[in-house]
Write an enzyme that holds these catalytic residues in place. Structure first.
Site, PDB file in Angstrom:
ATOM      1  N   GLY A   1       0.865  -1.091   0.141  1.00  0.00           N
ATOM      2  CA  GLY A   1      -0.005   0.135  -0.029  1.00  0.00           C
ATOM      3  C   GLY A   1       0.715   1.285   0.134  1.00  0.00           C
ATOM      4  N   SER A   2       2.110   1.247  -0.532  1.00  0.00           N
ATOM      5  CA  SER A   2       3.022   2.549  -0.591  1.00  0.00           C
ATOM      6  C   SER A   2       2.286   3.630  -1.504  1.00  0.00           C
ATOM      7  CB  SER A   2       4.174   2.299  -0.763  1.00  0.00           C
ATOM      8  OG  SER A   2       4.544   1.839  -2.267  1.00  0.00           O
ATOM      9  N   ASN A   3       1.622   3.087  -2.741  1.00  0.00           N
ATOM     10  CA  ASN A   3       0.851   3.947  -3.644  1.00  0.00           C
ATOM     11  C   ASN A   3       0.091   4.691  -2.940  1.00  0.00           C
ATOM     12  OD1 ASN A   3       2.288   4.221  -6.302  1.00  0.00           O
ATOM     13  ND2 ASN A   3       2.448   2.093  -5.795  1.00  0.00           N
TER      14      ASN A   3
ATOM     15  N   LEU B   1      -6.665  -9.725 -12.144  1.00  0.00           N
ATOM     16  CA  LEU B   1      -7.203  -9.200 -13.458  1.00  0.00           C
ATOM     17  C   LEU B   1      -8.764  -8.693 -13.046  1.00  0.00           C
ATOM     18  CD1 LEU B   1      -6.181 -11.713 -16.188  1.00  0.00           C
ATOM     19  CD2 LEU B   1      -5.516  -9.147 -15.958  1.00  0.00           C
TER      20      LEU B   1
ATOM     21  N   HIS C   1       1.832   0.585 -13.322  1.00  0.00           N
ATOM     22  CA  HIS C   1       2.328  -0.651 -13.885  1.00  0.00           C
ATOM     23  C   HIS C   1       3.604  -0.064 -13.640  1.00  0.00           C
ATOM     24  CE1 HIS C   1       3.446  -4.695 -15.061  1.00  0.00           C
ATOM     25  NE2 HIS C   1       4.114  -3.951 -15.993  1.00  0.00           N
TER      26      HIS C   1
ATOM     27  N   ASN D   1      -4.571   1.950 -13.287  1.00  0.00           N
ATOM     28  CA  ASN D   1      -3.798   0.992 -12.547  1.00  0.00           C
ATOM     29  C   ASN D   1      -2.477   1.702 -12.838  1.00  0.00           C
ATOM     30  OD1 ASN D   1      -2.720  -1.406 -11.526  1.00  0.00           O
ATOM     31  ND2 ASN D   1      -2.040  -1.851 -13.585  1.00  0.00           N
TER      32      ASN D   1
ATOM     33  N   MET E   1      -3.502  -7.280  -7.238  1.00  0.00           N
ATOM     34  CA  MET E   1      -2.810  -8.371  -7.911  1.00  0.00           C
ATOM     35  C   MET E   1      -3.970  -9.340  -8.315  1.00  0.00           C
ATOM     36  SD  MET E   1       0.158  -7.560  -7.492  1.00  0.00           S
ATOM     37  CE  MET E   1       1.199  -8.952  -7.990  1.00  0.00           C
TER      38      MET E   1
END
Ligand code: GRF
Length: 210
Positions: free
Chosen positions: A20-22, A100, A117, A115, A98
């Site tokens: 959860g750093s983002n 789809l 990436h 998202n 994590m």
């Protein structure tokens, strides 16, 4: 060209499977008032995800939804969509989620799921993007914020940031360099949407001036 969203204070839900750093970086941008948004809920498919505790510590609702409690992906995503609709969420922010995203979710939130990436898409989609970049021997990698479609990291690209790959990099050092940029890029992309400046036509996303 279609405007992704009219200007507004964004009502966000964040989906995270891990650390959860983002999520934290987006919270900090909101606190600094760099990002005009509120996070209504942090949802995790992993009941033990550290991201859940991070949300609770910030006074944000933390909601674990374990896919194993459902008969299949559709049933699991129906629950997700119910929770998002109940909170009238504008945008869903995947931050280390994590899984789809399937058709039930996308039908309800078309062009409203983002998202991040850790590579310059379309290079190195999927897992271990940083190691893929090292193995390939590219001299630059980076991160990509994109809209989510049914593919693996294939949706329209909103923003990218380039990071050099150094000769003595390993997976850890490259990941750290990219992550630092992720923490800036994600809220900046969200703020452009909050300002009503993001437009889309087919695969092409255009950011218009104020
Ligand atoms: C990030 O590298 C992101 O790009 C990828 O998963 C990682 C999540 O990290 N999708 P965190 O959970 O936000 O710390």
């Amino acid at each position: 060209m279609k405007q992704l969203m009219t200007a507004r204070q964004l009502k966000l839900a964040v989906l995270a499977s891990g650390r959860g750093s983002n999520f934290d970086a987006i919270c900090r941008a909101i606190e600094r008032k760099d990002l005009n948004a509120q996070i209504l809920v942090l949802i995790s498919d992993q009941p033990q995800a550290p991201a859940l505790a991070k949300a609770t510590a910030r006074g944000i609702e933390a909601l674990p939804i374990n896919p194993r409690d459902y008969s299949g992906r559709d049933a699991y995503e129906e629950r997700l969509v119910r929770e998002l609709e109940a909170r009238q969420v504008d945008l869903v922010v995947l931050a280390g989620y994590m899984r789809l995203v399937g058709k039930v979710f996308l039908k309800a939130y078309e062009h409203r799921v983002l998202n991040i990436h850790p590579a310059l898409l379309p290079s190195f989609p999927g897992l271990n993007a940083q190691q893929q970049a090292l193995d390939y021997g590219v001299k630059f990698s980076g991160c990509t914020v994109h809209l989510v479609d049914e593919g693996m990291d294939t949706g329209p690209i909103i923003m990218q940031r380039v990071v050099p790959v150094l000769d003595d990099d390993d997976q850890e050092t490259l990941s750290q360099r990219i992550l630092k940029e992720e923490h800036e890029l994600y809220w900046q992309a969200l703020q452009l949407i909050a300002e009503g400046r993001v437009w889309i036509e087919g695969r092409r996303v255009v950011v218009k001036a104020d």
